[in-house]
Design a protein around this motif. Structure first.
Motif, PDB file in Angstrom:
ATOM      1  N   ASP A 232       0.871  -1.176   0.000  1.00  6.52           N
ATOM      2  CA  ASP A 232       0.000   0.000   0.000  1.00  6.52           C
ATOM      3  C   ASP A 232       0.914   1.233   0.000  1.00  6.52           C
ATOM      4  O   ASP A 232       1.764   1.383   0.887  1.00  6.52           O
ATOM      5  CB  ASP A 232      -0.864  -0.011   1.275  1.00  6.52           C
ATOM      6  N   PRO A 233       0.770   2.132  -0.996  1.00  9.58           N
ATOM      7  CA  PRO A 233       1.673   3.286  -1.065  1.00  9.58           C
ATOM      8  C   PRO A 233       1.676   4.147   0.187  1.00  9.58           C
ATOM      9  O   PRO A 233       2.661   4.829   0.476  1.00  9.58           O
ATOM     10  CB  PRO A 233       1.169   4.072  -2.284  1.00  9.58           C
ATOM     11  N   SER A 234       0.582   4.106   0.980  1.00  5.22           N
ATOM     12  CA  SER A 234       0.542   4.909   2.214  1.00  5.22           C
ATOM     13  C   SER A 234       1.578   4.423   3.231  1.00  5.22           C
ATOM     14  O   SER A 234       1.920   5.133   4.172  1.00  5.22           O
ATOM     15  CB  SER A 234      -0.858   4.869   2.827  1.00  5.22           C
ATOM     16  N   GLU A 235       2.083   3.184   3.060  1.00  7.96           N
ATOM     17  CA  GLU A 235       3.103   2.642   3.973  1.00  7.96           C
ATOM     18  C   GLU A 235       4.504   3.152   3.652  1.00  7.96           C
ATOM     19  O   GLU A 235       5.446   2.921   4.407  1.00  7.96           O
ATOM     20  CB  GLU A 235       3.106   1.109   3.910  1.00  7.96           C
ATOM     21  N   LEU A 236       4.654   3.798   2.495  1.00 10.87           N
ATOM     22  CA  LEU A 236       5.969   4.301   2.100  1.00 10.87           C
ATOM     23  C   LEU A 236       6.134   5.736   2.578  1.00 10.87           C
ATOM     24  O   LEU A 236       5.302   6.597   2.295  1.00 10.87           O
ATOM     25  CB  LEU A 236       6.133   4.221   0.577  1.00 10.87           C
ATOM     26  N   ASP A 237       7.220   5.960   3.294  1.00 13.26           N
ATOM     27  CA  ASP A 237       7.477   7.288   3.849  1.00 13.26           C
ATOM     28  C   ASP A 237       8.574   7.970   3.028  1.00 13.26           C
ATOM     29  O   ASP A 237       9.732   7.549   3.041  1.00 13.26           O
ATOM     30  CB  ASP A 237       7.909   7.136   5.317  1.00 13.26           C
ATOM     31  N   PHE A 238       8.197   9.039   2.320  1.00 11.98           N
ATOM     32  CA  PHE A 238       9.157   9.768   1.484  1.00 11.98           C
ATOM     33  C   PHE A 238       9.585  11.094   2.115  1.00 11.98           C
ATOM     34  O   PHE A 238      10.213  11.912   1.463  1.00 11.98           O
ATOM     35  CB  PHE A 238       8.541  10.046   0.097  1.00 11.98           C
ATOM     36  N   SER A 239       9.249  11.288   3.416  1.00 13.20           N
ATOM     37  CA  SER A 239       9.509  12.590   4.055  1.00 13.20           C
ATOM     38  C   SER A 239      11.001  12.947   4.081  1.00 13.20           C
ATOM     39  O   SER A 239      11.360  14.111   3.967  1.00 13.20           O
ATOM     40  CB  SER A 239       8.920  12.623   5.471  1.00 13.20           C
ATOM     41  N   ASN A 240      11.862  11.950   4.254  1.00 14.30           N
ATOM     42  CA  ASN A 240      13.305  12.230   4.241  1.00 14.30           C
ATOM     43  C   ASN A 240      14.000  11.537   3.071  1.00 14.30           C
ATOM     44  O   ASN A 240      15.167  11.169   3.152  1.00 14.30           O
ATOM     45  CB  ASN A 240      13.953  11.748   5.558  1.00 14.30           C
ATOM     46  N   SER A 241      13.247  11.356   2.000  1.00 14.27           N
ATOM     47  CA  SER A 241      13.799  10.598   0.869  1.00 14.27           C
ATOM     48  C   SER A 241      14.766  11.441   0.043  1.00 14.27           C
ATOM     49  O   SER A 241      14.721  12.676   0.085  1.00 14.27           O
ATOM     50  CB  SER A 241      12.669  10.092  -0.030  1.00 14.27           C
ATOM     51  N   HIS A 242      15.640  10.761  -0.686  1.00 11.11           N
ATOM     52  CA  HIS A 242      16.496  11.454  -1.651  1.00 11.11           C
ATOM     53  C   HIS A 242      16.734  10.541  -2.853  1.00 11.11           C
ATOM     54  O   HIS A 242      16.657   9.318  -2.742  1.00 11.11           O
ATOM     55  CB  HIS A 242      17.824  11.899  -1.034  1.00 11.11           C
ATOM     56  N   ILE A 243      17.000  11.159  -3.996  1.00 11.92           N
ATOM     57  CA  ILE A 243      17.185  10.403  -5.240  1.00 11.92           C
ATOM     58  C   ILE A 243      18.554   9.734  -5.231  1.00 11.92           C
ATOM     59  O   ILE A 243      19.582  10.374  -4.951  1.00 11.92           O
ATOM     60  CB  ILE A 243      17.037  11.330  -6.465  1.00 11.92           C
ATOM     61  N   ILE A 244      18.577   8.427  -5.532  1.00  9.00           N
ATOM     62  CA  ILE A 244      19.857   7.703  -5.606  1.00  9.00           C
ATOM     63  C   ILE A 244      20.141   7.203  -7.022  1.00  9.00           C
ATOM     64  O   ILE A 244      21.178   6.607  -7.288  1.00  9.00           O
ATOM     65  CB  ILE A 244      19.903   6.525  -4.592  1.00  9.00           C
ATOM     66  N   GLY A 245      19.203   7.442  -7.922  1.00  4.76           N
ATOM     67  CA  GLY A 245      19.419   7.036  -9.314  1.00  4.76           C
ATOM     68  C   GLY A 245      18.313   7.571 -10.203  1.00  4.76           C
ATOM     69  O   GLY A 245      17.195   7.817  -9.741  1.00  4.76           O
ATOM     70  N   LYS A 246      18.650   7.784 -11.489  1.00  5.02           N
ATOM     71  CA  LYS A 246      17.654   8.272 -12.442  1.00  5.02           C
ATOM     72  C   LYS A 246      17.759   7.493 -13.733  1.00  5.02           C
ATOM     73  O   LYS A 246      18.824   6.979 -14.071  1.00  5.02           O
ATOM     74  CB  LYS A 246      17.882   9.759 -12.735  1.00  5.02           C
ATOM     75  N   GLY A 247      16.635   7.418 -14.455  1.00  2.00           N
ATOM     76  CA  GLY A 247      16.622   6.749 -15.754  1.00  2.00           C
ATOM     77  C   GLY A 247      15.512   7.328 -16.601  1.00  2.00           C
ATOM     78  O   GLY A 247      14.754   8.193 -16.143  1.00  2.00           O
TER      79      GLY A 247
ATOM     80  N   PRO B 104      14.795   1.328   5.887  1.00  2.00           N
ATOM     81  CA  PRO B 104      15.235   2.022   4.665  1.00  2.00           C
ATOM     82  C   PRO B 104      15.101   1.083   3.464  1.00  2.00           C
ATOM     83  O   PRO B 104      15.477  -0.097   3.537  1.00  2.00           O
ATOM     84  CB  PRO B 104      16.717   2.338   4.933  1.00  2.00           C
ATOM     85  N   VAL B 105      14.529   1.587   2.373  1.00  2.00           N
ATOM     86  CA  VAL B 105      14.347   0.785   1.160  1.00  2.00           C
ATOM     87  C   VAL B 105      14.702   1.636  -0.060  1.00  2.00           C
ATOM     88  O   VAL B 105      14.772   2.867   0.019  1.00  2.00           O
ATOM     89  CB  VAL B 105      12.884   0.278   1.013  1.00  2.00           C
ATOM     90  N   ALA B 106      14.942   0.945  -1.178  1.00  2.00           N
ATOM     91  CA  ALA B 106      15.129   1.634  -2.459  1.00  2.00           C
ATOM     92  C   ALA B 106      13.826   1.488  -3.247  1.00  2.00           C
ATOM     93  O   ALA B 106      13.299   0.383  -3.371  1.00  2.00           O
ATOM     94  CB  ALA B 106      16.297   1.021  -3.221  1.00  2.00           C
ATOM     95  N   VAL B 107      13.306   2.597  -3.762  1.00  2.00           N
ATOM     96  CA  VAL B 107      12.030   2.590  -4.492  1.00  2.00           C
ATOM     97  C   VAL B 107      12.259   3.046  -5.926  1.00  2.00           C
ATOM     98  O   VAL B 107      12.698   4.176  -6.157  1.00  2.00           O
ATOM     99  CB  VAL B 107      10.990   3.511  -3.819  1.00  2.00           C
ATOM    100  N   LYS B 108      12.000   2.145  -6.861  1.00  2.80           N
ATOM    101  CA  LYS B 108      12.037   2.531  -8.276  1.00  2.80           C
ATOM    102  C   LYS B 108      10.637   3.031  -8.614  1.00  2.80           C
ATOM    103  O   LYS B 108       9.675   2.265  -8.575  1.00  2.80           O
ATOM    104  CB  LYS B 108      12.402   1.337  -9.157  1.00  2.80           C
ATOM    105  N   ARG B 109      10.535   4.312  -8.943  1.00  3.67           N
ATOM    106  CA  ARG B 109       9.216   4.922  -9.164  1.00  3.67           C
ATOM    107  C   ARG B 109       9.078   5.331 -10.632  1.00  3.67           C
ATOM    108  O   ARG B 109       9.896   6.090 -11.144  1.00  3.67           O
ATOM    109  CB  ARG B 109       9.059   6.143  -8.249  1.00  3.67           C
ATOM    110  N   ILE B 110       8.050   4.800 -11.281  1.00  4.40           N
ATOM    111  CA  ILE B 110       7.810   5.112 -12.696  1.00  4.40           C
ATOM    112  C   ILE B 110       7.215   6.516 -12.813  1.00  4.40           C
ATOM    113  O   ILE B 110       6.323   6.876 -12.038  1.00  4.40           O
ATOM    114  CB  ILE B 110       6.842   4.079 -13.332  1.00  4.40           C
TER     115      ILE B 110
END
Length: 445
Positions: A163-178, A192-198
């Motif tokens: 469920d996307p509501s379980e993902l906390d992006f408040s202190n997130s930062h980009i670690i890769g781009k494509g 801490p997790v890595a999230v590939k977001r389309i």
């Protein structure tokens, strides 16, 4: 010419020449004529299926010109001539059938479409052709060869749907781009997790969704200490997201940029981790070819650089191998030019040994401190390598066994490249020799 005549229906072609005052045919004679018509129809159905099977486009065209309805012929398994051509990869026959109105999404008794058959048989040129005509992959992906039906790639509800509501992006930062989107460090249930977001703009793109689902379906099956661990995905809401473990050490590309050449001992340990992960992926009969093995896709577990894991399976392909010498018709410039095997650059048939070639280029970079062919732009480097050239060994105190292994791994003939299981054995032996030697000054000169 009368459109209502029946003279062409009978196998012999001759019509009934009796006058209109002749008595009506008896029921027995009418039944006999119907049997003859049915026999002729079955015969023509068998013929077009047979000629489609034999890749005889001229014979198929002739039959269709005589009777266009044969394009919809079905055998006892409800398979059409296009199913047959798709399974064997006969492009010209398929084009002829499509030109005559074949249904690209006809389903056989296993509910397979021609595209599903082409995918199941790994006929990639056929896959592209059928997709260009609106072909869809219904059914069991060519699985009528398999004793058990293959489940759909993504059930509606699964234990890894996040469920996307379980993902906390408040202190997130980009670690890769494509081109597809971005990879962010985020938190999921406190971890801490890595999230590939389309990218939202691509969330409705059919090909992007297809590639995303393919990667998710692949990662679900992978469990190995040297493979980045899949944790879950968001597939039911937008943006689509793929969640994996977060590795604090960053990628090997950045590490080599900062450190330069590695000691033979560190390089061997890193190479062993990579080879273990790749040997797992290449395990038969379900071989996964990474197709984009490069330092950016190799991740360090932590800042101490104790271990490596292979990641990013966006370009990987799962191949069902019938025997260990199968070569897959997967052409095209797939992956990153600087680490690309020559057969891929030249659009030739290739197999899992493309990963061995890329591994050799990474091994070279770890020992030399510079990317292979660093004085060339990536495309020019791939072209230069495809012409038969290889990077030059420059470092002092190069271990001959490691150099020999690297050269074998980037052999022009893919059949001469060792498997990752062989590479593991060779690296273990080199490591033993290294530890028994202790002449470290030799390597640091």
């Amino acid at each position: 010419m009368s459109s209502g005549g029946c003279s062409s229906d009978a196998p012999g072609g001759g019509g009934d020449s009796s006058s209109s005052s002749s008595p009506a045919p008896s029921p027995a004679r009418a039944a006999d004529k119907e049997k003859q018509r049915e026999k002729a129809r079955v015969s023509r159905t068998s013929l077009i299926l047979w000629h489609a099977h034999q890749n005889d486009v001229a014979a198929v065209r002739k039959l269709l010109e005589e009777d266009r309805s044969l394009v919809h012929a079905r055998d006892y398994d409800n398979r059409t001539p296009l199913h047959v051509a798709s399974l064997h990869g006969w492009i010209d026959v398929a084009r002829c059938l499509i030109d005559h109105g074949a249904d690209v999404n006809a389903q056989d008794r296993w509910k397979n479409t021609p595209l599903a058959d082409a995918e199941g048989a790994k006929k990639y040129n056929m896959v592209e052709l059928l997709k260009s005509y609106g072909g869809l992959s219904y059914g069991q992906n060519g699985s009528h060869f398999e004793p058990k039906p293959v489940p759909p790639p993504l059930p509606n509800k699964c234990d890894w749907e996040i469920d996307p509501s379980e993902l906390d992006f408040s202190n997130s930062h980009i670690i890769g781009k494509g081109s597809f989107g971005e990879i962010l460090r985020a938190c999921w249930r406190g971890t801490p997790v890595a999230v590939k977001r389309i990218l939202p703009s691509l969330s409705d793109d059919r090909l992007v969704i297809q590639d995303f689902r393919h990667e998710v379906n692949l990662l679900v099956k992978l469990r190995h200490p040297n493979i980045v661990q899949f944790l879950g995905a968001v597939t039911e809401r937008k943006p689509l997201m793929l969640i994996t473990e977060y590795l604090r050490g960053g990628d090997l590309h950045q590490y080599l940029k900062e450190k330069g050449s590695l000691s033979p001992s560190t390089a061997i340990n890193f190479a062993l981790d990579m080879a273990r992960g790749m040997a797992y992926l290449h395990n038969e009969p379900n071989v996964i070819i990474h197709r984009d093995l490069k330092p950016r896709n190799v991740l360090l577990v932590n800042s101490s650089a104790d271990h490596l894991k292979v990641g990013d399976f966006g370009l990987s392909k799962l191949i069902r191998v019938q025997n260990s010498h199968d070569v897959y018709k997967m052409t095209g410039e797939t992956g990153s030019y600087r680490y690309m095997a020559p057969e891929v650059f030249k659009h030739r048939k290739y197999d899992k040994k493309v990963d061995v070639f890329s591994f050799a280029m990474i091994l070279y970079e770890m020992l030399e401190g510079d990317p292979p062919m660093s004085n060339y732009e990536p495309y020019e480097a791939a072209k230069y390598v495809a012409e038969g050239n290889r990077p030059i060994f420059r470092s002092k105190g190069y271990i001959q066994d490691l150099r020999d292994l690297t050269e074998q791994c980037w052999a022009a003939d893919m059949n001469k490249r060792p498997s990752f299981l062989e590479i593991l054995k060779r690296l273990e032996k080199i490591k033993e020799t290294l530890h028994s030697d202790h002449h470290w000054s030799l390597f640091n000169a």
